[in-house]
Design an enzyme around this catalytic site. Structure first.
Site, PDB file in Angstrom:
ATOM      1  CB  SER A 100      -0.896  -0.021   1.245  1.00 32.52           C
ATOM      2  OG  SER A 100      -1.621   1.177   1.284  1.00 32.52           O
ATOM      3  N   GLY A 101       0.662   2.117  -0.946  1.00 32.52           N
ATOM      4  CA  GLY A 101       1.438   3.350  -1.021  1.00 32.52           C
ATOM      5  C   GLY A 101       2.683   3.220  -1.864  1.00 32.52           C
ATOM      6  CB  THR A 131      -3.509   4.117  -7.629  1.00 30.70           C
ATOM      7  OG1 THR A 131      -4.034   3.074  -6.809  1.00 30.70           O
ATOM      8  CG2 THR A 131      -4.644   4.892  -8.240  1.00 30.70           C
ATOM      9  CG  ASN A 140      -1.506   5.677  -0.553  1.00 26.38           C
ATOM     10  OD1 ASN A 140      -1.425   6.895  -0.772  1.00 26.38           O
ATOM     11  ND2 ASN A 140      -1.718   4.786  -1.493  1.00 26.38           N
ATOM     12  CB  SER A 194      -4.900   3.879   0.847  1.00 31.85           C
ATOM     13  OG  SER A 194      -4.757   2.487   0.785  1.00 31.85           O
ATOM     14  CB  SER A 195      -6.735   1.571  -4.094  1.00 31.01           C
ATOM     15  OG  SER A 195      -5.985   2.422  -4.907  1.00 31.01           O
ATOM     16  N   GLY A 231      -2.892  -3.055  -2.006  1.00 27.20           N
ATOM     17  CA  GLY A 231      -1.632  -3.717  -1.707  1.00 27.20           C
ATOM     18  C   GLY A 231      -1.705  -4.581  -0.468  1.00 27.20           C
ATOM     19  CD  GLU A 234      -4.643  -2.817   3.717  1.00 29.68           C
ATOM     20  OE1 GLU A 234      -4.900  -1.754   3.166  1.00 29.68           O
ATOM     21  OE2 GLU A 234      -5.481  -3.443   4.409  1.00 29.68           O
TER      22      GLU A 234
HETATM   23  N1  LIG Z   1       5.580   7.741  -9.877  1.00 23.70           N
HETATM   24  C1  LIG Z   1       5.292   8.534  -8.881  1.00 23.70           C
HETATM   25  N2  LIG Z   1       5.743   9.800  -8.896  1.00 23.70           N
HETATM   26  C2  LIG Z   1       5.455  10.624  -7.875  1.00 23.70           C
HETATM   27  N3  LIG Z   1       4.733  10.283  -6.825  1.00 23.70           N
HETATM   28  C3  LIG Z   1       4.261   9.024  -6.759  1.00 23.70           C
HETATM   29  C4  LIG Z   1       4.501   8.086  -7.785  1.00 23.70           C
HETATM   30  N4  LIG Z   1       3.920   6.939  -7.457  1.00 23.70           N
HETATM   31  C5  LIG Z   1       3.316   7.135  -6.280  1.00 23.70           C
HETATM   32  N5  LIG Z   1       3.520   8.391  -5.868  1.00 23.70           N
HETATM   33  C6  LIG Z   1       3.046   8.984  -4.622  1.00 23.70           C
HETATM   34  O1  LIG Z   1       2.740   7.949  -3.758  1.00 23.70           O
HETATM   35  C7  LIG Z   1       1.369   8.006  -3.362  1.00 23.70           C
HETATM   36  C8  LIG Z   1       0.841   6.598  -3.236  1.00 23.70           C
HETATM   37  O2  LIG Z   1       0.745   6.035  -4.487  1.00 23.70           O
HETATM   38  P1  LIG Z   1      -0.477   5.105  -4.902  1.00 23.70           P
HETATM   39  O3  LIG Z   1      -1.757   5.682  -4.433  1.00 23.70           O
HETATM   40  O4  LIG Z   1      -0.328   4.850  -6.296  1.00 23.70           O
HETATM   41  O5  LIG Z   1      -0.117   3.831  -4.074  1.00 23.70           O
HETATM   42  P2  LIG Z   1      -0.821   2.422  -4.174  1.00 23.70           P
HETATM   43  O6  LIG Z   1       0.229   1.456  -4.446  1.00 23.70           O
HETATM   44  O7  LIG Z   1      -1.954   2.499  -5.094  1.00 23.70           O
HETATM   45  O8  LIG Z   1      -1.294   2.161  -2.725  1.00 23.70           O
HETATM   46  P3  LIG Z   1      -2.646   1.470  -2.200  1.00 23.70           P
HETATM   47  O9  LIG Z   1      -2.424   0.035  -2.237  1.00 23.70           O
HETATM   48  O10 LIG Z   1      -2.791   1.982  -0.823  1.00 23.70           O
HETATM   49  O11 LIG Z   1      -3.732   1.942  -3.086  1.00 23.70           O
HETATM   50  C9  LIG Z   1       0.686   8.792  -4.461  1.00 23.70           C
HETATM   51  O12 LIG Z   1      -0.471   9.459  -3.966  1.00 23.70           O
HETATM   52  C10 LIG Z   1       1.761   9.778  -4.857  1.00 23.70           C
HETATM   53  O13 LIG Z   1       1.776  10.876  -3.991  1.00 23.70           O
HETATM   54 MG   LIG Z   2      -3.884   2.403  -4.979  1.00 24.66          MG
END
Ligand SMILES: Nc1ncnc2c1ncn2[C@@H]1O[C@H](COP(=O)(O)OP(=O)(O)OP(=O)(O)O)[C@@H](O)[C@H]1O
Ligand SMILES: [Mg+2]
Length: 1272
Positions: A130-131, A135, A181, A184-185, A411, A413
């Protein structure tokens, strides 16, 4: 493992030797230096530490992407790197991953390319904590695909906008701020974009997984509810506030309990506007939007329902104003709301039959649970409705050819308090990890073994044991145990939980499970997680009590009814599926779906837990590297093959690359797919260690090899197009050149025919009556007539013309002769003269001692009665004329036969030819004789002395000339330069060219989406049958059109040199060919030559007169009368000369033009014996086919500037070529904050290009020259 495409095709490869090393680009020095290795298969040591080092170096340097073969590793930068701009995006368009630095756009490009190229569905599986950035990666992929997938169609643009709009909409309803996050999705999402056969998006579909609905009713400290609640409560319009009694987030228990209202980097008000805009793009009507917000308001208000405990311990609604308002919002009776929230109906059952029904009051805890259950159910169903509604809007507009799926799932957890939700989330992650293991490690290795590819097995952790622990039925796994516990103690959640605790003991045989009383531990691939059992069975049961369904059922709100349309049938005995059942089914369906597509992987890594752009938590990253199995991934990738595909598919894709498997774009291999595939790989010259043939598939070691094959395939089309163009151009050039040569050959031969007729006629006249000179038998010599070029422009010719006062009269014969001059009292002597013959008279021109010339004698033809000559081989003849003072001229002429034929032709055989041992002639007025005696002592020619000519024996009179020397083929000028025609023109051996192989059906030609394709109406591509011959003959070709001849006028005089043409001002010339360098090939008076184009101006075209029909040749005149003298040897007259065509036609095997290569000018124009333009020549010109000239690339160019007036100085010359009823709205409650392309021939006037230089034995000289030329 996705392999992207072709290698670079930017610069044409220059031929070896001439290739120049490209100049180094100074900008290179300013480029950011790559750090570490961009593909970790290149690491020198493969260990978790070396992987970590490489990732750390790169991450610190702002390079967040790194490959392991085709798998993309992405480490969250937690900062904006400016790497997702349109400019960057376009750098990845059409490039394979080796050409550009690692990037998520490259993965998107590869998936998109492979879908189009191989007609296979694609999926991008994004995994990580997660994070970690899943996404974000998914959004970038959508961004990329929307940008490159083209389509100008409105519906395609609409789909693209909708796909992009799903992000803000689903993030608002499905994401929340968590401790890990901020966005977070809280659900899993599989987005499938559908494409038509042109690769344009025509629709999309979202499959939603496991929304974390528990979040709606409670969050841990510092986390938030779903974003939409904060957006709505903060930014709702006044109207909405009024309608839904809406207040700020702090006024609602569900949004305020965790004391977190603001999130860094999140602007809820702005996001609300984005959400509304997204709803609009997706096509949600105002009514639908209003209903969605009404449901949100119901949930918010439900959270504010407080229960007070009555003395009997039962719950009572603390503030009925809240429930009244909820009743208003839900469009139900508010009393029913109160009842449902504080009591439940219990129905006793007896022996399976329905018994009595009781209302059982609930205590405050039970009432709160019921309230939350209703809120969760409404939100969950609302979310699912939104997803379904989005899918309706994005329904495919046309037939789907392929799909690209993008999986962005929650992700893995590990919380302090992990419950049923975490178990489900982690279970889905285990399934995804399994796909990864299956496809990249297990299946890959098993495939090598199955395909009998040499392979050394690599060990890895297979998480199937954990998946089995959770999902297996026999022996029962965790989900099965939960279901059993729910079934046995369904009425009491606590009892069910206890039952589950006991069942967990049975799971302890699994090494990845530990039972710890009210908790159990699962050793996941990504770490050990301790789960709390309390409430688990209830969450698994996931059933609303019947009363709540009844409440919803009583609502007059149609939308709410729709949300709960899927109510369980109360009479059904069948156990409704539990949450565990549902997640198992949907995870299984997801796996099946993914396994049917070609996967691309993005493995995201989270560098720290603090969203820091600088902190690199080595321990946490090493942990992720380990559980993601990156090390094993590198080992398998390094030892394995980057690409493999079935023989059928390989052949289908690359058959064009081998001449053995293809011909003109058709598949022609007659063997099986395997042998065809092997042939292709061999023919493309790929190193043997770069590929291996398995049992059903071909394996390619490095991606570069595949890219090379793709590049070759791309080039094939380009070169085929170029070949077709070249062949077409060659065809036109060839056709035109052939026409030109045929015309020229015909013209030349036509002239030669004239000469030959004179010759044959002459020989017939003398045949059998006069001995012949040996040299004259050597070969046929053409009788040229005007040997002194009186018709031409030579000096001697011009002088003779003026001396004889010929004017425009044409000369048919001219030659140097000797004449017998009689001197008084002395013997007669030979003296040189020029003999000129016209249609009217014979002129004898004498050169005086001072060098001047005079006409010594003009003898009108009409006065010549006969020609006398001996029967020996001498060259004497007398022209017997009417009696005159001068007597009869006695001439010594080497061309006596030709002269005789000439005179006979001119007079229509109106004179006799007397042949005998003596010549009689009138010397002045007296008749006298010349005797001819054989004298072998004479070395050369003959000798005249005292009325006697001594002559050695000649060849018998019956001897005939030897046929013309056969011409050698000589060097034939190539008609075209194209590679499609052999040098020297097309071969006369058609079998030499490659036979056209019959087209073969493609082996196992796959139809990517059969149902879909047929719906499209486009039949799957099939190889057409070999062409059959048309039994009906083709219609005759249309008659040739009159040629379009462009005429140009000379603006200035031009003095041409060799190969050029001299022009006088106002000369009109015919254009033959335009050359780019300023020189044009033109024709004037049958003479071709180059002239500067700026000296020429176009003559406006005239209407052409219809050419007169060609007259038949005149009838042959009667044969010349032979008057026998007493000494005449032959009295028979020669029969009318029958000119055998064979005797004058060219050798059929001879090649045109090259017949006399040495004699023809370099431009292939007039031959030396060529006649000047004549009526018949004009006629043949008129038969020139339309567009007989080669097309010129300059045809479309504007004409050169024409000088207004001829300038005194000529222009410079270029260098030479080469609706419803609502209960009355109650007062809005004050929301307390509870918790937050053959006759004698008529002689035509013949001109000769240049005067002969001498006349010794011309016949012999000509024969020799022809022989020499032929030898050359
Ligand atoms: N390529 C990137 N460039 C800049 N910032 C990023 C990038 N990828 C992720 N981030 C930062 O990290 C944060 C978390 O990313 P994201 O929401 O994609 O995580 P996730 O893997 O989908 O987590 P979850 O499982 O909780 O949904 C984003 O809101 C953004 O601020
Ligand atoms: Mg996500």
């Amino acid at each position: 493992m996705a392999i992207s495409k072709k290698a670079g095709k930017k610069t044409a490869v220059k031929s070896a030797g001439t290739a120049k090393v490209a100049k180094a680009d100074w900008k290179e020095g300013f480029k950011k230096k790559q750090v570490g290795v961009s593909d970790m298969t290149l690491l020198t040591t493969i260990s978790n530490d070396s992987i970590n080092d490489n990732l750390q170096k790169r991450w610190t340097n702002g390079e967040i992407y790194t490959y392991i073969g085709g798998v993309l590793i992405s480490v969250n930068p937690f900062r904006d790197l400016g790497i997702y701009t349109d400019e960057t995006l376009h750098k990845y368009k059409g490039k394979n991953r080796l050409e550009v630095p690692p990037h998520v756009f490259s993965i998107a490009e590869s998936a998109y390319y492979n879908m189009n190229a191989y007609h296979e569905n694609q999926c991008v599986i994004i995994s990580g904590e997660s994070g970690a950035g899943k996404t974000e990666a998914a959004k970038r992929i959508m961004q990329y695909i929307a940008a490159v997938s083209g389509g100008v169609d409105n519906s395609i643009q609409e789909i693209k906008e909708m796909v992009l709009a799903t992000n803000p909409l689903l993030e608002s309803f499905g994401c929340a701020k968590t401790l890990r996050n901020n966005n977070s999705s809280r659900h899993g999402k599989y987005l499938e974009i559908m494409f038509n056969d042109k690769g344009e998006p025509i629709g999309a579909q979202i499959t939603n997984y496991l929304l974390e609905k528990g979040r709606v009713v409670g969050q841990i400290e510092n986390e938030r509810n779903f974003h939409i609640f904060y957006q709505f409560t903060k930014a709702a319009s006044e109207d909405q506030r009024e309608q839904f009694g809406l207040q700020g987030p702090e006024s609602y228990a569900y949004t305020s309990m965790s004391n977190c209202f603001e999130v860094q980097d999140i602007d809820d008000s702005k996001d609300y506007a984005d959400t509304l805009n997204a709803m609009k793009i997706i096509g949600l009507s105002n009514q639908e939007q209003n209903e969605i917000f009404r449901m949100l308001a119901v949930i918010l208000w439900l959270g504010n329902v407080q229960f007070a405990e009555m003395d009997d311990g039962n719950a009572t609604i603390a503030d009925t104003g809240v429930t009244d308002f909820i009743g208003y919002l839900m469009e139900v009776d508010s009393a029913m709301v109160q009842k449902v929230l504080t009591s439940k109906v219990v129905e006793t059952q007896r022996g399976g039959r329905r018994g009595s029904v009781y209302d059982v009051p609930l205590n405050p805890a039970q009432a709160t649970a019921g309230r939350d259950a209703l809120a969760k159910a409404i939100y969950n169903n609302l979310f699912e409705w939104i997803v379904a509604r989005i899918n309706v809007s994005m329904k495919a507009r046309s037939a789907t050819a392929q799909v690209i799926g993008i999986l962005d799932i929650f992700g893995f957890e590990i919380f302090e308090d992990n419950s049923f939700e975490q178990l489900c989330i982690n279970y889905v992650n285990e399934k995804l990890q399994q796909i990864f293991i299956e496809l990249t490690l297990k299946t890959e290795q098993e495939e090598y073994v199955r395909e009998q590819i040499k392979w050394t097995p690599i060990n890895y952790f297979n998480n199937k044991i954990v998946c089995d622990l959770i999902e297996e039925r026999k022996p029962p796994g965790i989900f099965a145990a939960l279901n059993d516990a729910c079934a046995t103690a369904h009425a009491d959640p606590a009892a069910a939980d206890n039952s589950f605790v006991q069942r967990t003991a049975m799971l302890s045989s699994n090494a990845h499970f530990e039972s710890r009383g009210a908790q159990f531990l699962v050793r996941h691939y990504a770490g050990d997680v301790m789960y709390n059992i309390a409430g688990m069975t209830d969450k698994n049961k996931d059933a609303l009590v019947k009363d709540l369904f009844d409440l919803v059922g009583s609502s007059s709100n149609q939308f709410l009814q729709t949300l709960f349309s899927d109510r369980p049938d109360p009479s059904s005995k069948k156990r409704p599926p539990t949450a565990g059942d549902r997640i198992k089914v949907s995870a299984g369906a997801l796996v099946d779906n993914l396994m049917r597509a070609q996967p691309s992987y993005i493995r995201t890594i989270k560098p720290n837990q603090n969203r820091s752009a600088t902190e690199y938590d080595t321990k946490a990253i090493l942990h992720q590297i380990k559980y993601l199995g990156l090390q094993e991934n590198i080992r398998v990738r390094r030892a394995g093959f980057a690409y493999r595909n079935s023989f059928d598919k390989m052949v289908e894709r690359f058959y064009l690359l081998s001449p053995s498997t293809s011909y003109a774009g058709e598949y022609t291999w007659q063997g099986d797919a395997k042998s065809g595939c092997e042939r292709i790989l061999k023919d493309t010259g790929i190193a043997k260690d770069e590929w291996q043939m398995g049992v059903t598939k071909a394996f390619i070691k490095n991606p570069e090899t595949l890219f090379a094959l793709e590049t070759m395939r791309d080039r094939y089309w380009h070169s085929m197009a170029a070949r077709i163009q070249r062949a077409w151009r060659n065809y036109w050039r060839y056709k035109n050149e052939c026409a030109r040569r045929i015309q020229k050959f015909w013209k030349n031969n036509k002239d030669a025919l004239e000469y030959a007729k004179v010759r044959d006629y002459g020989h017939q006249v003398l045949a059998g009556r006069k001995e012949r000179r040996r040299y004259s038998l050597l070969s046929y010599r053409r009788f040229l007539g005007d040997y002194l070029d009186v018709n031409g422009k030579s000096i001697i010719g011009s002088d003779l013309r003026s001396i004889c006062s010929l004017g425009a009269e044409q000369v048919t014969f001219s030659s140097k002769v000797q004449i017998l001059v009689h001197k008084a009292f002395r013997s007669s002597k030979c003296s040189p003269r020029f003999l000129v013959v016209t249609a009217k008279a014979v002129y004898i021109v004498k050169t005086l001692e001072k060098g001047s010339q005079i006409v010594e004698r003009k003898i009108p033809l009409i006065t010549i009665k006969s020609i006398s000559m001996s029967n020996l081989r001498d060259d004497w003849l007398a022209l017997n004329c009417n009696a005159s003072e001068e007597g009869d001229p006695v001439l010594h002429c080497y061309f006596k036969t030709e002269l005789t034929a000439n005179l006979l032709t001119l007079t229509q055989a109106g004179m006799n030819v007397l042949i005998g041992p003596t010549i009689e002639y009138a010397k002045k007025k007296d008749k006298t004789q010349i005797k001819f005696v054989k004298d072998e002592t004479i070395a050369k020619d003959d000798v005249y002395k005292s009325h006697t000519v001594h002559v050695p024996s000649g060849e018998p009179p019956s001897s005939t000339s030897r046929p013309a020397a056969k011409r050698k083929p000589g060097i034939v000028r190539p008609i075209t330069q194209g590679r499609l025609l052999r040098a020297g023109g097309p071969s006369n051996k058609p079998n030499a060219s490659r036979p056209k192989p019959a087209a073969q059906p493609m082996p196992g030609r796959s139809v990517p989406s059969a149902t879909v394709k047929s719906a499209l109406g486009s039949a799957p591509r099939s190889v057409p049958p070999p062409p059959t011959r048309n039994p009906v003959p083709p219609p005759p070709p249309p008659p040739l059109k009159e040629p379009d001849v462009e005429l140009y006028k000379a603006k200035f005089a031009f003095e041409g040199q060799e190969g050029e043409i001299s022009l006088k001002k106002d000369d009109v010339v015919e254009l033959i060919e335009k050359d780019d360098n300023g020189w044009w090939l033109v024709k004037k008076d049958e003479q071709e030559g180059w002239a500067p184009n700026n000296y020429l101006e176009l003559v406006p075209p005239k209407t052409k007169a219809v050419p007169a029909a060609r007259l038949p040749p005149p009838r042959p005149p009667p044969p010349p009368a032979i008057v026998a003298t007493s000494t005449s040897v032959s009295t028979s007259r020669p029969t009318a000369p029958v000119i055998s065509v064979k005797s004058v036609s060219a050798d059929a095997s001879a090649k045109p033009v090259a017949v006399f290569p040495g004699l023809a000018p370099s431009n292939g124009s007039a031959a030396p014996w060529k006649k000047p333009i004549s009526a018949s020549a004009n006629e043949s010109l008129n038969t020139t086919p339309a567009n007989s000239r080669p097309s010129s690339s300059l045809a479309s160019k504007p004409p050169p500037p024409v000088a207004a007036k001829p300038k005194p100085v000529p222009p410079p010359v270029a260098s030479k070529p080469n609706g419803g009823k609502l209960p009355a709205k109650p007062p809005i409650p004050t929301a307390p904050r509870p918790g937050a392309g053959a006759a004698p021939p008529k002689i035509s006037t013949v001109s000769k290009p240049s005067a002969p230089t001498g006349q010794l034995d011309l016949a012999a000289a000509f024969a020799k020259r022809a022989q020499r030329v032929a030898d050359d």
